[in-house]
Design a protein around this motif. Structure first.
Motif, PDB file in Angstrom:
ATOM      1  N   SER A  19       0.712  -1.374  -0.086  1.00 54.77           N
ATOM      2  CA  SER A  19      -0.019  -0.103   0.078  1.00 54.77           C
ATOM      3  C   SER A  19       0.917   1.347  -0.017  1.00 54.77           C
ATOM      4  CB  SER A  19      -0.888   0.041   1.033  1.00 54.77           C
ATOM      5  OG  SER A  19      -0.309   0.080   2.443  1.00 54.77           O
ATOM      6  N   HIS A  20       1.907   1.416   0.701  1.00 56.74           N
ATOM      7  CA  HIS A  20       2.667   2.474   0.690  1.00 56.74           C
ATOM      8  C   HIS A  20       4.244   2.266   0.217  1.00 56.74           C
ATOM      9  CE1 HIS A  20      -0.435   3.531   3.338  1.00 56.74           C
ATOM     10  NE2 HIS A  20       0.094   4.762   3.528  1.00 56.74           N
ATOM     11  N   SER A  21       4.044   1.405  -0.677  1.00 54.17           N
ATOM     12  CA  SER A  21       5.672   1.099  -1.121  1.00 54.17           C
ATOM     13  C   SER A  21       6.252   2.116  -2.206  1.00 54.17           C
ATOM     14  CB  SER A  21       5.430  -0.289  -2.028  1.00 54.17           C
ATOM     15  OG  SER A  21       6.706  -0.619  -2.640  1.00 54.17           O
ATOM     16  N   GLU A  22       7.633   2.375  -1.941  1.00 54.03           N
ATOM     17  CA  GLU A  22       8.280   3.352  -2.815  1.00 54.03           C
ATOM     18  C   GLU A  22       9.039   2.418  -3.830  1.00 54.03           C
ATOM     19  OE1 GLU A  22       9.874   7.035  -1.394  1.00 54.03           O
ATOM     20  OE2 GLU A  22       9.136   6.452   0.607  1.00 54.03           O
ATOM     21  N   GLU A  23       8.981   1.208  -3.966  1.00 49.47           N
ATOM     22  CA  GLU A  23       9.515   0.389  -4.761  1.00 49.47           C
ATOM     23  C   GLU A  23       9.740   0.961  -6.455  1.00 49.47           C
ATOM     24  OE1 GLU A  23       9.862  -4.529  -5.284  1.00 49.47           O
ATOM     25  OE2 GLU A  23       8.770  -3.629  -3.463  1.00 49.47           O
ATOM     26  N   ALA A  24       8.580   1.389  -6.803  1.00 49.12           N
ATOM     27  CA  ALA A  24       8.506   1.704  -8.074  1.00 49.12           C
ATOM     28  C   ALA A  24       9.242   3.138  -8.358  1.00 49.12           C
ATOM     29  CB  ALA A  24       7.023   1.974  -8.573  1.00 49.12           C
ATOM     30  N   ILE A  25       9.245   3.953  -7.633  1.00 56.38           N
ATOM     31  CA  ILE A  25      10.045   5.235  -7.627  1.00 56.38           C
ATOM     32  C   ILE A  25      11.512   5.026  -7.540  1.00 56.38           C
ATOM     33  CG2 ILE A  25       9.886   6.205  -5.514  1.00 56.38           C
ATOM     34  CD1 ILE A  25       8.921   8.114  -8.627  1.00 56.38           C
ATOM     35  N   GLN A  26      11.824   3.983  -6.630  1.00 58.11           N
ATOM     36  CA  GLN A  26      13.104   3.633  -6.407  1.00 58.11           C
ATOM     37  C   GLN A  26      13.611   3.150  -7.563  1.00 58.11           C
ATOM     38  OE1 GLN A  26      12.686   1.568  -2.671  1.00 58.11           O
ATOM     39  NE2 GLN A  26      12.807   3.280  -1.358  1.00 58.11           N
ATOM     40  N   ALA A  27      13.063   2.166  -8.120  1.00 56.83           N
ATOM     41  CA  ALA A  27      13.618   1.646  -9.577  1.00 56.83           C
ATOM     42  C   ALA A  27      13.876   2.634 -10.619  1.00 56.83           C
ATOM     43  CB  ALA A  27      12.325   0.758  -9.914  1.00 56.83           C
ATOM     44  N   VAL A  28      12.961   3.776 -10.820  1.00 53.28           N
ATOM     45  CA  VAL A  28      13.191   4.661 -11.614  1.00 53.28           C
ATOM     46  C   VAL A  28      14.687   5.568 -11.529  1.00 53.28           C
ATOM     47  CG1 VAL A  28      12.284   6.924 -12.871  1.00 53.28           C
ATOM     48  CG2 VAL A  28      10.715   5.052 -11.881  1.00 53.28           C
ATOM     49  N   GLN A  29      14.659   5.827 -10.151  1.00 53.11           N
ATOM     50  CA  GLN A  29      15.580   6.404  -9.539  1.00 53.11           C
ATOM     51  C   GLN A  29      17.006   5.715  -9.856  1.00 53.11           C
ATOM     52  OE1 GLN A  29      15.016   7.657  -5.575  1.00 53.11           O
ATOM     53  NE2 GLN A  29      17.100   8.917  -5.291  1.00 53.11           N
ATOM     54  N   SER A  32       4.007   5.928 -10.947  1.00 53.66           N
ATOM     55  CA  SER A  32       4.748   5.734  -9.625  1.00 53.66           C
ATOM     56  C   SER A  32       5.026   7.003  -8.977  1.00 53.66           C
ATOM     57  CB  SER A  32       6.167   5.354 -10.223  1.00 53.66           C
ATOM     58  OG  SER A  32       5.987   4.210 -10.986  1.00 53.66           O
ATOM     59  N   PHE A  33       5.057   8.123  -9.528  1.00 49.89           N
ATOM     60  CA  PHE A  33       5.084   9.299  -8.805  1.00 49.89           C
ATOM     61  C   PHE A  33       3.643   9.532  -8.098  1.00 49.89           C
ATOM     62  CE2 PHE A  33       9.003  10.508 -10.956  1.00 49.89           C
ATOM     63  CZ  PHE A  33       9.596  11.180  -9.969  1.00 49.89           C
ATOM     64  N   VAL A  34       2.826   9.345  -8.682  1.00 55.20           N
ATOM     65  CA  VAL A  34       1.323   9.605  -8.386  1.00 55.20           C
ATOM     66  C   VAL A  34       0.891   8.789  -6.980  1.00 55.20           C
ATOM     67  CG1 VAL A  34      -1.240   9.213  -8.447  1.00 55.20           C
ATOM     68  CG2 VAL A  34       0.194  10.215 -10.518  1.00 55.20           C
ATOM     69  N   ARG A  35       1.267   7.427  -7.018  1.00 53.14           N
ATOM     70  CA  ARG A  35       1.134   6.603  -6.066  1.00 53.14           C
ATOM     71  C   ARG A  35       2.132   7.042  -4.724  1.00 53.14           C
ATOM     72  NH1 ARG A  35       0.319   0.956  -6.066  1.00 53.14           N
ATOM     73  NH2 ARG A  35       2.258   0.687  -4.649  1.00 53.14           N
ATOM     74  N   LYS A  77      17.779  13.396 -12.169  1.00 58.58           N
ATOM     75  CA  LYS A  77      18.086  11.968 -11.237  1.00 58.58           C
ATOM     76  C   LYS A  77      16.883  11.413 -10.596  1.00 58.58           C
ATOM     77  CE  LYS A  77      21.754  14.204  -8.956  1.00 58.58           C
ATOM     78  NZ  LYS A  77      22.940  14.358  -8.201  1.00 58.58           N
ATOM     79  N   PHE A  78      15.684  12.072 -10.731  1.00 63.56           N
ATOM     80  CA  PHE A  78      14.374  11.579 -10.348  1.00 63.56           C
ATOM     81  C   PHE A  78      14.842  11.318  -8.680  1.00 63.56           C
ATOM     82  CE2 PHE A  78      14.112  10.390 -14.809  1.00 63.56           C
ATOM     83  CZ  PHE A  78      12.946  10.816 -15.095  1.00 63.56           C
ATOM     84  N   SER A  79      15.325  12.313  -8.228  1.00 66.79           N
ATOM     85  CA  SER A  79      15.587  12.169  -6.748  1.00 66.79           C
ATOM     86  C   SER A  79      14.723  12.998  -5.785  1.00 66.79           C
ATOM     87  CB  SER A  79      17.011  12.935  -6.191  1.00 66.79           C
ATOM     88  OG  SER A  79      17.002  14.144  -6.736  1.00 66.79           O
ATOM     89  N   ARG A  80      13.969  13.618  -6.425  1.00 66.68           N
ATOM     90  CA  ARG A  80      12.643  14.491  -5.937  1.00 66.68           C
ATOM     91  C   ARG A  80      11.437  13.539  -5.791  1.00 66.68           C
ATOM     92  NH1 ARG A  80      13.351  20.374  -5.750  1.00 66.68           N
ATOM     93  NH2 ARG A  80      11.276  20.759  -5.689  1.00 66.68           N
ATOM     94  N   ARG A  81      10.480  13.537  -4.666  1.00 67.25           N
ATOM     95  CA  ARG A  81       9.280  12.794  -4.777  1.00 67.25           C
ATOM     96  C   ARG A  81       8.142  13.909  -5.368  1.00 67.25           C
ATOM     97  NH1 ARG A  81      12.322   9.561  -4.840  1.00 67.25           N
ATOM     98  NH2 ARG A  81      12.640   7.613  -3.370  1.00 67.25           N
TER      99      ARG A  81
END
Lengths: 147, 214
Positions: B16-26, B193-196, B137-141
């Motif tokens: 539900s609160h996973s950041e896995e997707a955005i971490q993969a992009v980064q 991934s950002f939206v989530r 770098k896609f480091s911002r959320r």
């Protein structure tokens, strides 16, 4: 990028070229559309239907103004409803309601708009983290997708 | 299937609160060779953005049932002067990304839509290089990188979709907006991934806090 309360410029549309048949319009090719100046409205007379053609920037400006008109109409509706209530119940309380509604509307005769978005901001930490990046923006040939 | 609320919570914990997707992009972007290398990858056609997806084209590919019909899609980059932010109408032909899911954007389904602001980075503005480097770098959320778009002015070197603050527009006005681009498949996945992440992320401290009071 600042908020303004100044009256936003009304769009002054000007007449552009007229084509009396689709065939004439089609034969002109791309240059035909280029004849439509900024803020110009081209007219294409079809069989039983007349079309108006304008640049997208002018069209978006018109749609934006139309949304402001809707906002004004909502404000007017409040006053009209208040006036109807006063007509039915002409007592002091309702007259004051009408005056208050009208004052609210009259107090903001212009609608707030802002020009574009604010600029993207960085934290000091982010600026520092870029210090070691050797990228030279001045000389860079940045690729741009073309569709 | 969970047999109790406690078990359901445990099942949801990792998704539900996973950041896995955005971490993969980064991680992917960090693996590219500096700002230059990242520009070469992300700025290619169909890397993040592509030509607006047209219903005429998709219907010819047999996506032509009533449910397939669309005017705009999620993530589309649009230009309009009919959107509002904090009660102010935004003039000056600004660009936005469409936040709603595509299935909510079918005419007649919803009266209102949500837009995210697209902030252009101009070559001459202060810290332009650092802004571009940070976004790449896609480091911002709260910000997603977008390349300069075909119709951006020449001084624009990149764009950022800002997930901080949501603009509103009537759906009927959105359907009249100028579509500057659509997202590619991977661009759309990154966008989602950002939206989530923006809507639902949690630090471990919040998890502990909430569990401590139950």
């Amino acid at each position: 990028m600042s908020t303004t309360l100044a009256r936003h410029s009304a769009l002054a549309l000007v007449p552009g070229p007229t084509w009396n048949s689709f065939e004439k319009f089609r034969k002109g090719g791309n240059t035909t559309l280029e004849e439509i100046p900024e803020h110009g409205v081209g007219t294409l007379v079809g069989k039983g239907v007349t079309y108006r053609i304008l640049r997208d920037a002018d069209f978006q400006h018109l749609v934006g103004l139309a949304t402001d008109v809707r906002r004004l109409q909502q404000g007017l509706n409040v006053i009209i409803q208040a006036a109807k209530v006063v007509a039915k119940h002409p007592d002091q309380e309702h007259v004051e309601l009408l005056i208050h509604s009208a004052a609210l509307f009259a107090g903001s005769p212009v609608l707030p708009t802002r020009d574009g978005h604010d600029a993207f901001q960085l934290t000091q930490e982010e600026i520092d983290s870029q210090a070691s990046d050797g990228f030279n923006l001045e000389n860079a040939a940045i690729p741009r997708p073309r569709f | 299937m969970a047999s109790s609320l406690g078990e359901l919570e445990r099942q949801l914990r990792s998704i539900s609160h996973s950041e896995e997707a955005i971490q993969a992009v980064q991680a992917f972007s960090n693996g590219l060779a500096g700002t230059n290398g990242r520009l070469q990858v992300w700025n290619a056609v169909n890397a993040i953005v592509r030509k607006p997806i047209d219903y005429g084209d998709t219907s010819a590919l047999r996506f032509d049932t009533p449910d397939d019909r669309f005017s705009v899609l999620q993530g589309d980059i649009v230009q309009t002067e009919a959107a509002y932010f904090y009660g102010e109408r935004i003039a000056g032909m600004p660009k936005f990304a469409v936040l709603n899911s595509s299935c909510d954007l079918v005419p007649g389904r919803t009266a209102h839509a949500s837009l995210l602001r697209i902030l252009p980075i101009q070559k001459g503005e202060e810290r332009a290089k650092e802004k571009l480097g940070t976004l790449l770098k896609f480091s911002r959320r709260d910000s997603m990188y977008l390349p300069a778009l075909p119709d951006d002015t020449e001084d624009v070197v990149g764009n950022g979709i800002s997930f901080e603050g949501i603009c509103q527009i009537r759906s009927s006005d959105l359907f009249l907006a100028n579509r500057a681009a659509s997202l590619s498949v991977v661009g759309w996945r990154i966008f989602a991934s950002f939206v989530r992440t923006v809507m639902a992320r949690a630090n471990p401290r919040e998890v502990e806090l909430r569990m401590a009071v139950e």
